[in-house]
Design a protein around this motif. Structure first.
Motif, short mmCIF file in Angstrom:
data_model
loop_
_atom_site.label_atom_id
_atom_site.label_comp_id
_atom_site.label_asym_id
_atom_site.label_seq_id
_atom_site.Cartn_x
_atom_site.Cartn_y
_atom_site.Cartn_z
N UNK A 60 11.77 -12.48 8.66
CA UNK A 60 11.82 -13.47 9.50
C UNK A 60 11.03 -13.43 10.83
N UNK A 61 10.25 -14.30 11.09
CA UNK A 61 9.07 -14.37 11.96
C UNK A 61 9.37 -15.31 13.15
N UNK A 62 9.54 -14.41 14.21
CA UNK A 62 10.21 -15.11 15.65
C UNK A 62 9.30 -14.90 16.48
N UNK A 63 7.96 -14.55 16.50
CA UNK A 63 7.28 -14.19 17.78
C UNK A 63 6.88 -15.12 18.33
N UNK A 64 6.52 -15.21 19.76
CA UNK A 64 6.35 -15.99 20.55
C UNK A 64 4.86 -16.79 20.33
N UNK A 65 3.90 -15.93 20.09
CA UNK A 65 2.49 -16.62 19.77
C UNK A 65 2.27 -17.17 18.68
N UNK A 66 1.86 -18.32 18.75
CA UNK A 66 1.47 -19.01 17.36
C UNK A 66 0.54 -18.38 16.57
N UNK A 67 -0.78 -18.17 17.02
CA UNK A 67 -1.45 -17.45 16.26
C UNK A 67 -1.08 -16.04 15.75
N UNK A 68 -0.33 -15.30 16.47
CA UNK A 68 0.37 -14.10 15.78
C UNK A 68 1.19 -14.43 14.70
N UNK A 69 1.95 -15.44 14.98
CA UNK A 69 2.67 -16.03 13.74
C UNK A 69 2.04 -16.39 12.67
N UNK A 70 1.07 -17.08 12.71
CA UNK A 70 0.11 -17.37 11.56
C UNK A 70 -0.65 -16.09 10.99
N UNK A 71 -0.87 -15.13 11.73
CA UNK A 71 -1.44 -13.94 11.19
C UNK A 71 -0.51 -12.98 10.51
N UNK A 72 0.67 -13.24 10.88
CA UNK A 72 1.62 -12.36 10.20
C UNK A 72 1.89 -12.95 8.84
N UNK A 73 2.05 -14.21 8.80
CA UNK A 73 2.17 -15.07 7.55
C UNK A 73 1.10 -14.69 6.49
N UNK A 74 -0.20 -14.60 7.21
CA UNK A 74 -1.25 -14.26 5.97
C UNK A 74 -1.22 -12.91 5.50
N UNK A 114 10.44 -9.80 12.87
CA UNK A 114 9.06 -9.64 13.56
C UNK A 114 9.25 -10.52 14.79
N UNK A 115 9.48 -9.92 15.95
CA UNK A 115 9.61 -10.49 17.03
C UNK A 115 11.36 -10.59 17.59
N UNK A 116 11.71 -9.73 18.31
CA UNK A 116 13.04 -9.71 18.73
C UNK A 116 13.62 -10.27 20.03
N UNK A 117 13.11 -11.66 20.28
CA UNK A 117 13.37 -12.60 21.18
C UNK A 117 14.96 -12.86 21.23
N UNK A 118 14.89 -14.09 21.77
CA UNK A 118 16.13 -15.09 21.75
C UNK A 118 16.85 -15.06 20.13
N UNK A 119 15.83 -15.74 19.39
CA UNK A 119 16.34 -16.12 17.96
C UNK A 119 16.40 -14.87 17.18
N UNK A 148 6.00 -29.05 17.06
CA UNK A 148 5.72 -29.83 15.62
C UNK A 148 4.42 -29.27 15.36
N UNK A 149 3.26 -29.07 16.02
CA UNK A 149 2.04 -28.64 15.47
C UNK A 149 2.06 -27.22 14.97
N UNK A 150 2.69 -26.29 15.40
CA UNK A 150 3.00 -24.91 14.75
C UNK A 150 3.82 -25.21 13.52
N UNK A 151 4.69 -26.08 13.48
CA UNK A 151 5.40 -26.26 11.96
C UNK A 151 4.38 -26.74 11.00
N UNK A 152 3.44 -27.83 11.62
CA UNK A 152 2.22 -28.29 10.58
C UNK A 152 1.54 -27.23 10.06
N UNK A 153 1.10 -26.16 11.04
CA UNK A 153 0.31 -25.27 10.37
C UNK A 153 1.07 -24.07 9.33
N UNK A 154 1.99 -23.98 9.80
CA UNK A 154 3.03 -23.21 8.90
C UNK A 154 3.22 -23.67 7.58
N UNK A 155 3.61 -25.07 7.44
CA UNK A 155 3.67 -25.61 6.30
C UNK A 155 2.37 -25.68 5.60
N UNK A 156 1.35 -25.96 6.11
CA UNK A 156 0.10 -26.14 5.24
C UNK A 156 -0.30 -24.77 4.82
#
Length: 590
Positions: free
Chosen positions: A467-481, A404-409, A499-507
């Protein structure tokens, strides 16, 4: 007043679908039969909400047009090549032999050749939706007979369009209609223009529409594309379904294929449901009381002819006797496209209303009977014979990874997977980026991975990892959900922007989180330390200590992601602890 009646009828249609389809599924009845039952209840034979089913059937046939478009989207050249033997060998043989046998049997019973040919065509078809669902329930989709059955169904779907044209040709009034069609040379010109536009102009139009960023506009364009292609073919005097099918084939390799399929699918599902309801409204159940022997005879003859043909062909394909019989039973029932052929044949005067209704009723009964016949047959197998070789054949198009997200990573991971021979599907919602990346040979599709239907279309039900590599933090969290809610069996690997994005993903419970610049920063830091005089071993060890400590800090901080004071305290404690670890490493080396 008329608007009130339309509103009430629509509400009753929706209510019948909402109540009867889940109820039927609970009792092991497929959606098609549930829709047919709903139509019987709402039609003249039931409470009489609709007195003229033909008008509803005419409108709902647009659902068949949408189905043909989606079928075209799925017929990429690669998939056809994988199943070429099952489609063009087994599939065409089944179709021609069953068609011929039913036609000759109908002529023997006294029907005209034109009517017998249409009956043979209609009864030679099987239900794609019904058979695939049945094989999934019986865990047969990935077996050799499942693959062959899928090939036969694909060939039957391809044959529907020529069958519709043949029905129009056999129409006694076709000569009267013929003068209204455009001349044949203009038809050829229009078809050539249609193909050229589909190949060169449509992708650019889709890119412009997608670039607007408004999902509703792309959905509207998808419907316009299907309706426009269908209207063009109707103007040429050809099947409207052919136009939709050709449009789908032209876009089968497009990066927008998954998005188009996702946008059209809800409309197709609702209209097909309405179509089956309309067929149910047209079923004359009184025939069961008037002519039970006739209906039983037609039903048994159809099942026997189609099953026998497939048993012989299955043996020629080197299947065992049991697998050959199972193949015949799976595809012995009538199909949904037979309803279209029979209704068109009745409207054309090729079949009487009584015979058409009897055949529709027989097809419905065959669908109801087939699951029980297959279960009874498989129950006679020895335990060791049941479900043999479940994983021998991988279904075409099955991917182990969705990106999900086909940028650099995402591109780096995709290249590694491709070079390793691991199939994957990549999604990205930037239309321009998708077109640029595809020029370099990457298989990436335009689509928004936040949407559940998009993830389903990409095959996440069968994938092992996303593999979730989208740019938007909110989009990333919605996909995880979405993934955690609907695909709990899939492993999530996620990119974190900071770091904050990592906190939210791990939570949220994601354990495989990778900060996008963390790895490169560690490598750069190691190089800096070496330039300042440290040996490679010393620099590597310092970087390793920092990396392990920092990852532990992120895990600890995830529990306090919304508490700034706690995060500051953890940060200060972490600095002191890290300095202590570095001193200990330095003293050890001294």
């Amino acid at each position: 007043m008329e608007q009130d009646n339309i509103l009430i009828s629509t509400l009753l249609f929706l209510l019948a679908a909402v109540v009867l389809v889940p109820l039927g599924k609970r009792f092991g009845v497929g959606p098609i039969l549930s829709y047919l039952a709903a139509g019987v209840i709402l039609g003249p034979a039931g409470i009489g909400v609709v007195s003229e089913p033909a008008s509803v059937l005419h409108f709902a046939e647009f659902g068949v047009v949408l189905m043909l478009f989606i079928m075209g989207l799925q017929l990429s050249p690669g998939k056809l090549w994988e199943l070429r033997s099952a489609i063009f060998g087994l599939g065409s043989s089944q179709l021609l032999l069953s068609w011929s046998a039913v036609t000759l049997f109908s002529v023997y019973l006294g029907l005209s050749w034109s009517g017998a040919i249409i009956i043979g065509a209609a009864l030679s078809l099987s239900s794609t939706a019904f058979a695939v669902q049945l094989m999934a329930e019986q865990r047969l989709l990935t077996t050799p007979i499942g693959r062959d059955a899928f090939g036969v169904l694909l060939m039957q779907d391809l044959a529907v369009i020529p069958m519709l044209l043949l029905t129009a040709y056999l129409d006694p009034n076709s000569a009267e209609v013929g003068h209204r069609a455009v001349p044949w040379y203009w038809t050829c010109v229009a078809l050539l223009g249609f193909l050229l536009m589909g190949k060169y102009l449509l992708p650019k139009l889709l890119q412009l529409v997608a670039a607007s960023g408004v999902p509703e506009v792309l959905t509207a364009f998808s419907l316009f594309l299907v309706m426009g292609s269908a209207a063009l073919m109707a103007w040429l005097g050809l099947s409207s379904g052919m136009g939709a099918f050709l449009a789908g084939v032209l876009l089968a390799n497009s990066s927008y294929r998954h998005q188009l399929e996702t946008d059209i699918e809800p409309f197709k599902g609702l209209l097909l449901g309405l179509f089956f309801m309309a067929v149910g409204m047209s079923m004359d159940l009184s025939l069961l009381l008037k002519e039970p022997l006739l209906l039983l005879g037609i039903l048994l003859a159809m099942l026997a002819i189609k099953t026998l043909v497939l048993v012989v062909l299955g043996k020629l394909r080197r299947h065992s006797w049991r697998n050959s019989v199972a193949l015949g039973l799976i595809l012995g029932e009538g199909g949904e496209f037979a309803f279209v052929l029979l209704s068109q044949a009745h409207l054309s005067g090729l079949l009487s209303q009584t015979l058409s209704q009897a055949l529709v009723l027989v097809i419905g009964l065959s669908m109801a009977l087939t699951p029980y016949l297959l279960r009874a047959f498989r129950a006679t197998a020895k335990p060791a014979e049941d479900h043999s070789r479940l994983a021998d054949v991988i279904e075409p198009g099955e991917s182990e990874v969705v990106i999900a997200g086909f940028g650099r990573m995402g591109q780096i991971t995709g290249r590694i997977l491709a070079s390793t021979g691991i199939p994957f599907v990549a999604l990205d919602k930037d239309a321009h980026h998708v077109d640029v990346v595809r020029q370099f040979g990457s298989e990436v599709y335009f689509g928004d991975a936040k949407r559940l239907d998009m993830l389903l279309s990409a095959g996440l039900t069968k994938a092992r990892v996303i593999l979730i590599t989208v740019d938007s933090v909110e989009d990333s969290l919605q996909i995880v959900n979405q993934v955690q809610t609907h695909f709990p069996q899939v492993t999530i690997v996620a990119r974190a922007r900071d770091r904050n994005h990592a906190y939210r993903l791990m939570s949220m419970g994601v354990t495989r989180v990778f900060r996008e610049t963390f790895g490169s920063a560690l490598s750069a830091s190691e190089s800096v330390l070496q330039m300042l005089g440290m040996s490679q071993v010393q620099a590597s060890e310092r970087v390793r200590i920092f990396a392990e400590h920092d990852k532990a800090q992120v895990v600890a901080g995830a529990e306090h992601k919304d508490d700034l004071k706690a995060l500051i305290r953890l940060s200060n404690e972490g600095k002191a602890e890290l300095a202590s670890l570095m001193r200990a490493d330095r003293d050890k080396r001294i």
